[in-house]
Design a protein around this motif. Structure first.
Motif, short mmCIF file in Angstrom:
data_model
loop_
_atom_site.label_atom_id
_atom_site.label_comp_id
_atom_site.label_asym_id
_atom_site.label_seq_id
_atom_site.Cartn_x
_atom_site.Cartn_y
_atom_site.Cartn_z
N SER A 1 20.05 -56.22 -14.32
CA SER A 1 21.33 -55.83 -14.92
C SER A 1 21.10 -55.23 -16.30
O SER A 1 20.27 -55.71 -17.07
N PRO B 1 22.19 -54.25 -20.19
CA PRO B 1 22.91 -54.99 -21.23
C PRO B 1 24.37 -54.55 -21.31
O PRO B 1 24.68 -53.37 -21.22
N THR B 2 25.26 -55.53 -21.40
CA THR B 2 26.69 -55.27 -21.56
C THR B 2 27.19 -56.03 -22.77
O THR B 2 26.43 -56.78 -23.40
N ALA C 1 29.27 -58.45 -22.64
CA ALA C 1 29.31 -59.87 -22.25
C ALA C 1 27.91 -60.47 -22.28
O ALA C 1 27.73 -61.61 -22.71
N LYS C 2 26.92 -59.72 -21.79
CA LYS C 2 25.52 -60.17 -21.80
C LYS C 2 24.68 -59.11 -22.51
O LYS C 2 24.13 -58.21 -21.88
N GLN D 1 21.82 -59.20 -23.74
CA GLN D 1 20.40 -59.26 -23.45
C GLN D 1 20.07 -58.51 -22.15
O GLN D 1 18.98 -57.97 -22.01
N VAL E 1 18.94 -61.12 -12.78
CA VAL E 1 19.86 -62.13 -12.27
C VAL E 1 19.50 -62.42 -10.83
O VAL E 1 19.28 -61.50 -10.04
#
Length: 108
Positions: A49, A51-52, A54-55, A57, A61
Motif C-alpha cells: 500500500s 502512503p496515505t 491515514a497511514k 508510513q 498489509v
C-alpha cells in the motif's frame, strides 16, 4: 443470477485443497457471483500500500484472499466433524441445513 451455495457467512469450514489444506476457519464473506468465500486467517496475501494521510508510513498489509467454495467443507457445530450439507424441512416448512458426517450416515 446468483447461485446457491452450501457455505454461508459465519460458518466454520475446513479447507479441502490448496496451500491451506486441512486448516479450519470462520467464513467472513461469500461472493455468490464468483462462487468464492473469504475465510478468517487463511489464504493470506501480501498487498503493498502507498502512503496515505491515514497511514503515512504505507507498507505491506496482509489480508485474506478468496477460496473457491468447492474447496470448503462445512464443520458440524455439535461434533466438530466436517461433512456435506443436507437440507430438511422443519415444522414451518422452512429448509433447515444440517451436516451429513460419516457418523450420522452410518447410523441411518
Amino acid at each position: 443470477m446468483q447461485k446457491k451455495t452450501h457455505i454461508k457467512k459465519g460458518d466454520m469450514v475446513k479447507v479441502l485443497a490448496g496451500e491451506d489444506r486441512s486448516k479450519q476457519g470462520r467464513v467472513l464473506e461469500v461472493d455468490r457471483d464468483r462462487m468464492v468465500a473469504i475465510v478468517e486467517g487463511l489464504n493470506i496475501n501480501k498487498k503493498h500500500s502507498k502512503p496515505t494521510t491515514a497511514k503515512p508510513q504505507g507498507g505491506i498489509v496482509e489480508q485474506e484472499g478468496p477460496i473457491h467454495v468447492s474447496n470448503l467443507m462445512l464443520i458440524d457445530a455439535k461434533t466438530g466433524e466436517p461433512g456435506r450439507v443436507g437440507r430438511k424441512a422443519d415444522k414451518d416448512d422452512k429448509l433447515e441445513r444440517y451436516v451429513k458426517t460419516r457418523k450420522t450416515a452410518a447410523t441411518k
